[in-house]
Enzyme design. Structure first.
Site, mmCIF file in Angstrom:
data_model
loop_
_atom_site.group_PDB
_atom_site.id
_atom_site.type_symbol
_atom_site.label_atom_id
_atom_site.label_comp_id
_atom_site.label_asym_id
_atom_site.label_seq_id
_atom_site.Cartn_x
_atom_site.Cartn_y
_atom_site.Cartn_z
ATOM 1 N N ASP A 104 56.393 -9.685 -7.577
ATOM 2 C CA ASP A 104 56.755 -8.410 -8.213
ATOM 3 C C ASP A 104 58.134 -8.559 -8.824
ATOM 4 O O ASP A 104 59.012 -9.208 -8.233
ATOM 5 C CB ASP A 104 56.762 -7.277 -7.172
ATOM 6 C CG ASP A 104 56.584 -5.910 -7.824
ATOM 7 O OD1 ASP A 104 55.641 -5.192 -7.466
ATOM 8 O OD2 ASP A 104 57.402 -5.576 -8.728
ATOM 9 N N ASP A 105 58.321 -7.999 -10.019
ATOM 10 C CA ASP A 105 59.635 -8.127 -10.669
ATOM 11 C C ASP A 105 60.656 -7.155 -10.084
ATOM 12 O O ASP A 105 61.846 -7.302 -10.289
ATOM 13 C CB ASP A 105 59.510 -7.938 -12.187
ATOM 14 C CG ASP A 105 58.850 -6.616 -12.542
ATOM 15 O OD1 ASP A 105 57.897 -6.219 -11.832
ATOM 16 O OD2 ASP A 105 59.282 -5.979 -13.514
ATOM 17 N N MET A 132 52.424 -5.588 -14.096
ATOM 18 C CA MET A 132 53.445 -5.478 -15.153
ATOM 19 C C MET A 132 54.675 -6.299 -14.799
ATOM 20 O O MET A 132 55.382 -5.997 -13.834
ATOM 21 C CB MET A 132 53.866 -4.020 -15.316
ATOM 22 C CG MET A 132 52.706 -3.100 -15.598
ATOM 23 S SD MET A 132 52.484 -2.881 -17.364
ATOM 24 C CE MET A 132 53.594 -1.502 -17.637
ATOM 25 N N ASN A 142 11.955 -62.248 -2.837
ATOM 26 C CA ASN A 142 13.031 -61.833 -3.724
ATOM 27 C C ASN A 142 13.261 -62.850 -4.846
ATOM 28 O O ASN A 142 13.432 -62.475 -6.001
ATOM 29 C CB ASN A 142 14.335 -61.655 -2.937
ATOM 30 C CG ASN A 142 14.455 -60.234 -2.401
ATOM 31 O OD1 ASN A 142 13.902 -59.298 -2.987
ATOM 32 N ND2 ASN A 142 15.153 -60.083 -1.291
ATOM 33 N N GLU A 171 16.296 -57.782 5.843
ATOM 34 C CA GLU A 171 14.877 -57.648 6.158
ATOM 35 C C GLU A 171 14.674 -57.589 7.663
ATOM 36 O O GLU A 171 13.661 -58.019 8.189
ATOM 37 C CB GLU A 171 14.080 -58.800 5.537
ATOM 38 C CG GLU A 171 14.397 -60.192 6.071
ATOM 39 C CD GLU A 171 15.497 -60.922 5.303
ATOM 40 O OE1 GLU A 171 16.418 -60.244 4.785
ATOM 41 O OE2 GLU A 171 15.438 -62.160 5.238
HETATM 42 MG MG LIG Z 1 56.173 -4.824 -12.290
#
Ligand SMILES: [Mg+2]
Length: 461
Positions: free
Chosen positions: A9-10, A55, A341, A376
């Site tokens: 938060d600012d 904001m 094989n 095998e």
């Molecule tokens: Mg604010």
């Protein structure tokens, strides 16, 4: 299980208030005073939950949320947006940016703590699943995990338990218009529970008030406690509009809630994010299951591998020692397999190994262990089998290979034989490594005596 929460938060006072509240519940609080700082702290500290102001002077909360959700390191951290306005448009914008919820200022403590507890729970479950997934990958299974086909996941199912038919119809319409899911409607708690065990819905929309005096909170709690629905997403619709009910819903196990009446778009967006989360956790879970299977199964033949065989053999031995019974250990080796094989190629060799494994499994009892020890070479361990039983079984196995030629891809046939060495285990001859060595010695003798034979270990004494 307190965790670490990043408060963004600012305004310093807002941060202080939140920090004070959260600290009383023993959460560790980290702070950021702008969008850029939030991104930096989130990446460095990887908090468990982020409370994000909308904001802010540099970049707003929507943009911060979008960036957090698009970065692999932070995309799994739940975000709650904190806003002064809380208009429906703003909520939908935030949810679309990947936010998990909205809280309006001034923040209600009940709503805050219920939501934080809920998100911590979800986060811990994902952390655990992600950790197991990482372990599987570190064990060298990542190629295997990437190769898994998830296309059979199919269409997801959403079950609705609305307050009445009209509202149910409008929910169904907005969901079907926007999401590619199957929708099932239910009228009562009982019906919802009954259909759940058949349809296994991926997500539920459960109204607090249901038809026929149903109690949505009770349904949420029941769904959460049943094993087959425990992993499903539940979106709880709060009919009385109170934070108390929303908080109870979350505490009883709802994944998310929505306050009625609501904008249909909000229902769709919340449901979409719950379905996405569900799909991700399903995938991690199935990776884990397949990874575990991978760790004990030989991929070519589907038989158990050496790792599993030695583990399981020790259980068979313990039981035999306890009951003073006998058991037999057979080592088996394809005769002249190198020749197959070398002359016919590895594809033909693989085919022979697969068919041989199938015949072995067909000719043992359910309790017997058949494993491919490598190349095998095969191991069969038969609990409660003394010399008499072992002799018959070994002969049956040997002859099951010899009696019918193997059919190659080309249509050509190939005669294959095996040599078998047998050792009999008992309470006084019960060391797994010794027994395998004894069976191996017997096997060499079968080879020496002309192959395609069964030979028993005979001690020097
Ligand atoms: Mg604010």
């Amino acid at each position: 299980m307190p965790g670490r929460i990043l408060v963004v938060d600012d305004v310093a006072t807002n941060r202080l208030i939140l920090k004070a509240k959260l600290s009383t519940a023993y959460y560790d609080v980290l702070e950021a005073d702008c969008g850029n700082k939030a991104l930096e702290v989130a990446h460095r500290e990887l908090p468990d939950v982020i409370l994000l102001d909308v904001m802010m002077p540099d970049i707003d909360g929507f943009e911060v949320c979008k960036q957090l959700k698009s970065s692999p390191e932070t995309s799994h951290i739940p975000v709650v947006m904190v806003t002064a306005m809380g208009s429906p448009e703003e909520r939908i914008r935030g949810l679309n940016a990947g936010a998990d919820d909205f809280l309006t200022k001034p923040i209600n403590d009940l709503a805050l703590f219920a939501r934080v507890r809920n998100l911590m729970r979800v986060k811990m479950m994902f952390d655990e699943l992600r950790m197991r997934d990482t372990t599987s990958r570190e064990m060298g299974l990542s190629d295997f995990l990437e190769s898994l086909d998830h296309s059979d996941e199919g269409q997801e199912t959403v079950m609705l338990s609305p307050p009445d038919c009209e509202i149910g119809k409008s929910w169904r319409e907005s969901i079907l218009e926007n999401l590619d899911v199957k929708v099932i409607g239910t009228l009562s708690e009982r019906e919802a529970l009954n259909i759940s065990s058949l349809e296994l819905p991926d997500a539920y929309v459960v109204s607090q008030n249901m038809m026929e005096n149903g109690d949505g909170l009770r349904l949420v709690s029941a769904l959460r406690s049943k094993p087959e629905t425990r992993q499903s997403a539940i979106l709880f619709v709060v009919s009385d509009g109170t934070v108390e009910t929303a908080a109870r819903g979350l505490d009883l196990g709802a994944s998310d809630y929505i306050m009625a009446p609501f904008d249909p778009n909000e229902l769709v967006v919340r449901l979409r994010s719950q379905l996405r989360r569900k799909k991700y956790s399903d995938r991690l879970r199935s990776n884990m299951r397949d990874g575990l299977k991978m760790a004990v199964i030989d991929p070519l033949t589907g038989l158990y591998n050496r790792r599993y065989a030695t583990q399981h053999m020790s259980k068979i031995i313990d039981r035999a020692v306890e009951s003073k019974g006998e058991f037999s250990v057979m080592m088996m080796d394809l005769d002249r397999f190198k020749l197959v094989n070398d002359t016919l190629g590895h594809d033909a060799g693989d085919l022979v190994l697969k068919e041989l494994s199938r015949r072995l499994q067909e000719n043992v009892r359910g309790v017997d262990l058949v494993a491919r020890m490598g190349g095998e070479e095969f191991l069969v361990v038969m609990p409660d089998a003394g010399r008499f039983v072992a002799e018959k079984a070994a002969e049956r196995l040997r002859s099951s290979i010899e009696s019918e030629p193997f059919i190659l891809k080309s249509g050509d046939t190939l005669s294959v034989t095996v040599s078998v060495g047998v050792a009999i285990g008992s309470a006084i001859n019960c060391d797994a490594d010794d027994l395998i060595k004894q069976a191996d010695q017997a096997l060499y003798r079968a080879k020496d005596n002309g192959r395609n034979l069964v030979s028993f270990f005979a001690s020097a004494a």
